[in-house]
Design a protein around this motif. Structure first.
Motif, PDB file in Angstrom:
ATOM      1  N   UNK A 130       0.794  -1.188   0.105  1.00 47.27           N
ATOM      2  CA  UNK A 130       0.018   0.075  -0.126  1.00 47.27           C
ATOM      3  C   UNK A 130       0.818   1.245   0.030  1.00 47.27           C
ATOM      4  N   UNK A 131       0.479   2.188  -0.692  1.00 44.07           N
ATOM      5  CA  UNK A 131       0.895   3.829  -0.630  1.00 44.07           C
ATOM      6  C   UNK A 131       0.307   4.441   0.577  1.00 44.07           C
ATOM      7  N   UNK A 132      -0.927   4.109   1.041  1.00 45.37           N
ATOM      8  CA  UNK A 132      -1.771   4.895   1.759  1.00 45.37           C
ATOM      9  C   UNK A 132      -2.632   3.898   2.405  1.00 45.37           C
ATOM     10  N   UNK A 133      -3.328   4.297   3.376  1.00 48.34           N
ATOM     11  CA  UNK A 133      -4.442   3.573   4.245  1.00 48.34           C
ATOM     12  C   UNK A 133      -5.862   4.350   3.999  1.00 48.34           C
ATOM     13  N   UNK A 134      -6.664   3.403   3.841  1.00 49.33           N
ATOM     14  CA  UNK A 134      -8.123   3.991   3.956  1.00 49.33           C
ATOM     15  C   UNK A 134      -8.556   4.686   5.392  1.00 49.33           C
ATOM     16  N   UNK A 135      -9.458   5.709   5.230  1.00 46.31           N
ATOM     17  CA  UNK A 135     -10.082   6.131   6.428  1.00 46.31           C
ATOM     18  C   UNK A 135     -11.156   5.086   6.962  1.00 46.31           C
ATOM     19  N   UNK A 136     -10.928   4.102   7.320  1.00 48.54           N
ATOM     20  CA  UNK A 136     -11.917   2.855   7.518  1.00 48.54           C
ATOM     21  C   UNK A 136     -13.095   3.228   8.402  1.00 48.54           C
ATOM     22  N   UNK A 137     -12.871   4.276   9.391  1.00 53.94           N
ATOM     23  CA  UNK A 137     -13.815   4.443  10.349  1.00 53.94           C
ATOM     24  C   UNK A 137     -14.962   5.725   9.877  1.00 53.94           C
ATOM     25  N   UNK A 138     -14.578   5.982   8.680  1.00 53.85           N
ATOM     26  CA  UNK A 138     -15.592   7.042   8.316  1.00 53.85           C
ATOM     27  C   UNK A 138     -16.732   6.637   7.504  1.00 53.85           C
ATOM     28  N   UNK A 139     -16.818   5.399   7.296  1.00 65.26           N
ATOM     29  CA  UNK A 139     -17.942   4.746   6.794  1.00 65.26           C
ATOM     30  C   UNK A 139     -18.257   5.221   5.257  1.00 65.26           C
ATOM     31  N   UNK A 140     -17.508   5.928   4.589  1.00 66.41           N
ATOM     32  CA  UNK A 140     -17.884   6.285   3.028  1.00 66.41           C
ATOM     33  C   UNK A 140     -16.731   5.737   2.186  1.00 66.41           C
ATOM     34  N   UNK A 151      -5.415  -1.920  -2.732  1.00 69.63           N
ATOM     35  CA  UNK A 151      -4.534  -2.534  -1.624  1.00 69.63           C
ATOM     36  C   UNK A 151      -4.393  -1.549  -0.376  1.00 69.63           C
ATOM     37  N   UNK A 152      -4.565  -0.325  -0.498  1.00 67.38           N
ATOM     38  CA  UNK A 152      -4.715   0.463   0.677  1.00 67.38           C
ATOM     39  C   UNK A 152      -5.810   0.300   1.479  1.00 67.38           C
ATOM     40  N   UNK A 153      -6.790  -0.053   0.800  1.00 67.98           N
ATOM     41  CA  UNK A 153      -8.340   0.023   1.519  1.00 67.98           C
ATOM     42  C   UNK A 153      -8.320  -1.170   2.241  1.00 67.98           C
ATOM     43  N   UNK A 154      -7.632  -2.339   1.652  1.00 67.49           N
ATOM     44  CA  UNK A 154      -7.895  -3.701   2.350  1.00 67.49           C
ATOM     45  C   UNK A 154      -6.716  -4.407   3.080  1.00 67.49           C
ATOM     46  N   UNK A 155      -5.417  -3.799   2.744  1.00 66.12           N
ATOM     47  CA  UNK A 155      -4.132  -4.129   3.768  1.00 66.12           C
ATOM     48  C   UNK A 155      -3.851  -3.221   4.893  1.00 66.12           C
ATOM     49  N   UNK A 156      -3.425  -3.650   5.959  1.00 67.57           N
ATOM     50  CA  UNK A 156      -3.291  -2.679   6.987  1.00 67.57           C
ATOM     51  C   UNK A 156      -1.957  -2.435   7.488  1.00 67.57           C
ATOM     52  N   UNK A 157      -0.878  -2.653   6.484  1.00 73.06           N
ATOM     53  CA  UNK A 157       0.570  -2.539   6.824  1.00 73.06           C
ATOM     54  C   UNK A 157       1.311  -2.479   5.557  1.00 73.06           C
ATOM     55  N   UNK A 158       2.695  -2.228   5.804  1.00 71.09           N
ATOM     56  CA  UNK A 158       3.542  -2.452   4.445  1.00 71.09           C
ATOM     57  C   UNK A 158       4.499  -3.615   4.230  1.00 71.09           C
ATOM     58  N   UNK A 159       4.125  -4.759   5.231  1.00 69.15           N
ATOM     59  CA  UNK A 159       5.013  -5.712   5.206  1.00 69.15           C
ATOM     60  C   UNK A 159       4.105  -7.134   4.538  1.00 69.15           C
TER      61      UNK A 159
END
Length: 467
Positions: A130-140, A151-159
């Motif tokens: 991932x290059x970034x991570x989604x704002x998962x808590x905003x619900x939108x 991949x930034x939506x589904x993956x929680x890390x860079x490893x």
């Protein structure tokens, strides 16, 4: 001592310590994680330690059938359908398709999305991170149509990279789990006590950090969670998961025979959930009532990995029919940081069926770990499971590189024999199918021996009690 049935996608080889797998090059993208080498080292250790007591069953995923107008399903549909009860279908589809989508973008890689261990000119295509991570808590937010965004939506890390062998390995791991559950249930009570008392699913990838709709921590799909759901289904219907004639996973397994679910009558079900009439067991009666209403068989999962099985906990957090126990490093000290606290005990109908046992750094067998494991197994015994899953992580070993910088435990040597014996002592003389599922473990010079010690200790306990 009872024997050990090992399910894997590979055979043990004498050169396992150097990772003889043809896909071993994919292990080079992380300083610590060597999933293919770990699998090979464990298989080799089991073969060397118990040559007359270990039987190896090799499960090889067959290539997907060619697509045609009469067969519109795409590769990965079977995997998506199988994991339906524990994972979001779109996430599984992403894992199946991501490598093809990434490589289809061609040369001129976006360096920010390339794995940090990849170097230009290395002769390999760079894994995707991932290059970034989604704002998962905003619900939108929702996953992008571009693989670099998704991949930034589904993956929680860079490893936890996407590599070229991943889709096939995930299919192989799924087959390993399905075959292990079938084998555990196909054994009758006498077999479980005397013959193949240990069924060990040696998957390539761990899974306990993967939750319903995200993955990370070296984990892509949650093998222990799938194992628990498959166990419940076998109890409900009695149907095998893998066809005996051709070894294929039964199509639409979750849709087959839904009306054949077998549930105990109310009085019997509640009585079975109660351990005895002691006052200490009154706390379990409300849980027993919720399980009764939930209408599923009881399965317990004990996770002994150094890191909390946060993904498994998340999947079953509101489910009273799966009792999840994790013994791990305090999340104030180490990964996964934000989950695994002692006061997180489940929610809704699942209140009381999650048990986190966080331990401080330096925990050893005799000073803290043994007592914690006894407490965990005592709680599982009161739950009276109809099947048991052991998430076997071996990064509790003294000096494991993934843990040592922030904390680390101090287990070593025969501590792992005692771990297996303790778990087995609670399961002895009980007709309860049990599957060990491989999780982490990153100290490659000892991980094979530690694995052999745990399952061997379990086999000794079952053999002694059943003999």
């Amino acid at each position: 001592m009872a024997s050990i049935l090992v399910i894997s996608a590979e055979q043990p080889t004498p050169a396992a310590a150097s990772s003889s797998s043809p896909d071993a090059a994919a292990d080079a993208f992380d300083r610590h994680n060597r999933p293919r080498m770990r699998r090979d080292v464990i298989l080799s250790a089991l073969a060397g330690r118990y040559p007359g007591l270990t039987k190896f069953v090799v499960v090889v995923a067959s290539p997907p059938p060619p697509r045609s107008s009469s067969s519109p399903s795409s590769p990965g549909d079977a995997l998506i359908g199988l994991y339906r009860p524990v994972h979001d279908a779109d996430m599984v589809r992403f894992l199946v398709d991501a490598w093809a989508r990434w490589t289809a973008m061609g040369p001129g890689w976006d360096a920010d999305n390339c794995h940090r261990e990849w170097r230009p000119g290395s002769g390999t295509e760079p894994p995707l991170v991932p290059l970034h991570s989604a704002f998962r808590r905003d619900g939108i937010e929702r996953p992008s149509g571009n693989v670099m965004g998704a991949i930034g939506y589904y993956c929680t890390d860079l490893i936890t990279p996407i590599v070229g062998t991943l889709a096939r390995e995930l299919e192989e791991d799924a087959r390993v789990i399905c075959s292990a559950v079938d084998r555990a249930f196909d054994l009758d009570e006498e077999d479980r006590r005397r013959a193949h008392s240990v069924v060990y699913a040696v998957t390539t990838h761990p899974g306990h950090h993967a939750s319903y709709d995200c993955f990370g921590g070296y984990c892509y799909l949650n093998n222990a969670a799938l194992c628990a759901r498959l166990m419940q289904r076998r109890i409900e219907t009695g149907r095998r998961i893998v066809a005996e004639d051709d070894g294929e996973i039964v199509a639409n397994y979750w849709d087959d025979g839904e009306d054949d679910r077998v549930v105990d009558d109310d009085e019997k079900f509640v009585d079975e959930c109660r351990f005895d009439d002691n006052k200490d067991d009154e706390e379990w009666e409300p849980i027993a009532r919720r399980i009764e209403l939930y209408g599923r068989p009881r399965v317990a999962i004990i996770d002994v990995d150094y890191h909390c099985g946060n993904g498994t906990a998340s999947i079953f957090y509101r489910d009273p029919s799966v009792f999840f126990v994790s013994i791990h490093c305090d999340p104030e000290i180490d990964y996964p940081w934000n989950s695994g606290f002692a006061d997180q005990t489940g929610a809704g109908d699942g209140e009381g069926t999650t048990m986190h046992v966080p331990l401080g750094k330096g925990a050893g067998w005799s000073d803290r770990y043994e007592a914690s494991l006894r407490d965990a197994m005592s709680a599982i015994a009161k739950f009276r499971p109809q099947a048991l899953v052991v998430s076997l992580g071996l990064d509790t070993y003294d000096g494991d590189a993934v843990a040592v910088n922030r904390g680390g435990f101090k287990l070593s040597g025969k501590d792992y024999v005692e771990m297996g014996r303790l778990i087995g002592s609670y399961m002895a003389k009980k007709d309860v199918p049990c599957v060990f599922v491989q999780e982490g473990g990153y100290k490659m010079d000892v991980v094979g021996d530690a694995a052999a010690d745990v399952v061997g200790g379990y086999a000794m306990a079952i053999g002694e009690e059943g003999g």
